[in-house]
Design an enzyme around this catalytic site. Structure first.
Site, PDB file in Angstrom:
ATOM      1  N   HIS A 189       4.103  11.115   5.572  1.00 46.01           N
ATOM      2  CA  HIS A 189       3.591  11.318   6.878  1.00 46.01           C
ATOM      3  C   HIS A 189       4.640  10.552   7.914  1.00 46.01           C
ATOM      4  CE1 HIS A 189      -0.829  11.164   5.226  1.00 46.01           C
ATOM      5  NE2 HIS A 189      -0.263  12.162   4.938  1.00 46.01           N
ATOM      6  N   HIS A 240       5.914   7.125   6.043  1.00 45.97           N
ATOM      7  CA  HIS A 240       5.534   6.479   4.937  1.00 45.97           C
ATOM      8  C   HIS A 240       5.065   7.619   3.894  1.00 45.97           C
ATOM      9  CE1 HIS A 240       1.826   6.737   7.209  1.00 45.97           C
ATOM     10  NE2 HIS A 240       1.275   7.029   5.925  1.00 45.97           N
ATOM     11  N   THR A 244      -5.645   7.468   7.358  1.00 49.04           N
ATOM     12  CA  THR A 244      -6.413   7.685   6.162  1.00 49.04           C
ATOM     13  C   THR A 244      -6.399   6.592   5.219  1.00 49.04           C
ATOM     14  OG1 THR A 244      -3.906   8.187   5.123  1.00 49.04           O
ATOM     15  CG2 THR A 244      -5.429   9.799   5.823  1.00 49.04           C
ATOM     16  N   GLU A 255      -2.516  13.354  -0.180  1.00 47.53           N
ATOM     17  CA  GLU A 255      -3.776  13.125   0.618  1.00 47.53           C
ATOM     18  C   GLU A 255      -4.574  14.445   0.947  1.00 47.53           C
ATOM     19  OE1 GLU A 255      -3.120   9.673   3.546  1.00 47.53           O
ATOM     20  OE2 GLU A 255      -4.330   9.029   1.661  1.00 47.53           O
ATOM     21  N   HIS A 287       2.523   8.856   0.219  1.00 46.86           N
ATOM     22  CA  HIS A 287       1.521   8.915  -0.583  1.00 46.86           C
ATOM     23  C   HIS A 287       1.950   9.311  -1.797  1.00 46.86           C
ATOM     24  CE1 HIS A 287      -1.256   7.287   2.743  1.00 46.86           C
ATOM     25  NE2 HIS A 287      -0.193   8.248   3.365  1.00 46.86           N
ATOM     26  N   HIS A 293       0.885  -1.198  -0.096  1.00 46.80           N
ATOM     27  CA  HIS A 293      -0.083  -0.114  -0.106  1.00 46.80           C
ATOM     28  C   HIS A 293       0.815   1.033   0.031  1.00 46.80           C
ATOM     29  CE1 HIS A 293      -3.830  -2.273   0.832  1.00 46.80           C
ATOM     30  NE2 HIS A 293      -3.091  -2.770   1.675  1.00 46.80           N
TER      31      HIS A 293
HETATM   32 ZN   LIG Z   1      -0.257   8.120   5.337  1.00 50.12          ZN
END
Ligand SMILES: [Zn+2]
Length: 310
Positions: free
Chosen positions: A138, A113, A222, A125, A115, A84
């Site tokens: 994040h 991590h 999230t 995000e 995104h 992910h």
């Molecule tokens: Zn995140």
């Protein structure tokens, strides 16, 4: 014979269930619009991410956000492609703390991590007045009085976690501070679920030049189960990242071999929450006696964190 077949059937059922409880990004079955069907909290009222709309935010002054031990070179850094996202964990002698900036207690870093999108038009995000960034980092922290993230999650409150979000914006040149992570992606891009030790670098490599202004609000994770336990701090200043560095992230693969891209959740309704537009000041710059005052505040923040007062 029948017993073996029965056992096999049980195993298949179990695998099937595990698969059906999996979630994905995108709009299909198990995609972002369906998370709430299996994970009830994803349909609740204080979800993340959100759009930071200048006209609806409340301006607020706070003391500076503080970071302790973030410049430390860790003993090792582990990288993981979990299907992910790509996740980094820092094995450090001294825990990494975030406090101040209006947070009620001190928090310890658990992991970092990212995104990102399939191209530069999306990826972050959170958004700012509808504008997206190609990447969002994040820093996930938990209340410092807990020994680890698992223990913190077992005692959920609206501020159990403090996540620092940092946007990445496109730059012409490579950001050399990101190089140790970017250069190691090649080794994990097809290896979902395998931890790999990489060249250690300080967590502060991911910090923007300026953390004196940020957005603050109460929200959620999230990703499922979307727990509403996060005090969000999203820096207004972004870090630079080049197209080739973004392409290295986009080269990662999911478990079934598809490109791991667009791993962001769309923005969620605010539902009357207070969203703060925070400007901070350094106590040192306000008063001469402030050095002492500032150390007292640090000590207070840390001791409160360990004394289970919150
Ligand atoms: Zn995140």
């Amino acid at each position: 014979m029948y017993k073996k077949m029965f056992l096999l059937l049980c195993l298949m059922l179990e695998i099937g269930m595990a698969y059906s409880s999996g979630w994905t990004y995108g709009r299909k079955e198990h995609g972002v619009d369906h998370w709430g069907e299996e994970y009830e909290e994803c349909s609740h009222q204080r979800q993340s991410p959100i759009d930071f709309n200048s006209e609806e935010m409340i301006p607020k002054d706070e003391v500076a956000l503080r970071f302790l031990n973030y410049n430390q070179i860790p003993n090792d850094v582990k990288i993981l492609n979990n299907g992910h996202t790509v996740k980094l964990e820092f094995n450090v002698s001294q825990p990494l703390y975030m406090y101040g900036g209006g947070l009620w207690t001190a928090y310890k870093l658990a992991q970092i991590h990212l995104h990102w999108g399939h191209d530069d038009s999306s990826g972050s995000e959170h958004t700012v007045n509808g504008k997206t960034y190609p990447v969002e980092i994040h820093f996930v922290h938990f209340k410092a009085r807990f020994t680890d993230l698992t223990a913190a999650l077992a005692d959920p409150e609206p501020d159990t976690l403090a996540v620092l979000g940092v946007f990445g914006e496109l730059s012409k040149d490579d950001n050399m501070k990101l190089a140790p992570m970017i250069n190691s992606l090649e080794q994990v891009k097809n290896k979902v679920g395998t931890n790999l030790k990489i060249k250690p670098f300080p967590a502060s490599n991911f910090f923007p030049k300026d953390l004196s202004r940020f957005y603050r609000y109460e929200g959620s994770l999230t990703t499922p189960a979307c727990n509403e336990i996060v005090m969000w701090t999203v820096a207004q200043k972004a870090i630079p990242i080049s197209e080739s560095q973004l392409d290295a992230l986009r080269s990662l693969r999911e478990e079934h071999g598809d490109a791991l891209v667009d791993n962001y959740r769309p923005v969620q309704p605010i539902n009357g929450r207070k969203i703060l537009n925070v400007s901070t000041y350094n106590i040192e710059s306000v008063s001469g006696a402030s050095q002492v005052y500032s150390s007292v505040l640090i000590t207070c923040a840390l001791s409160l964190a360990f004394n289970k007062l919150f």
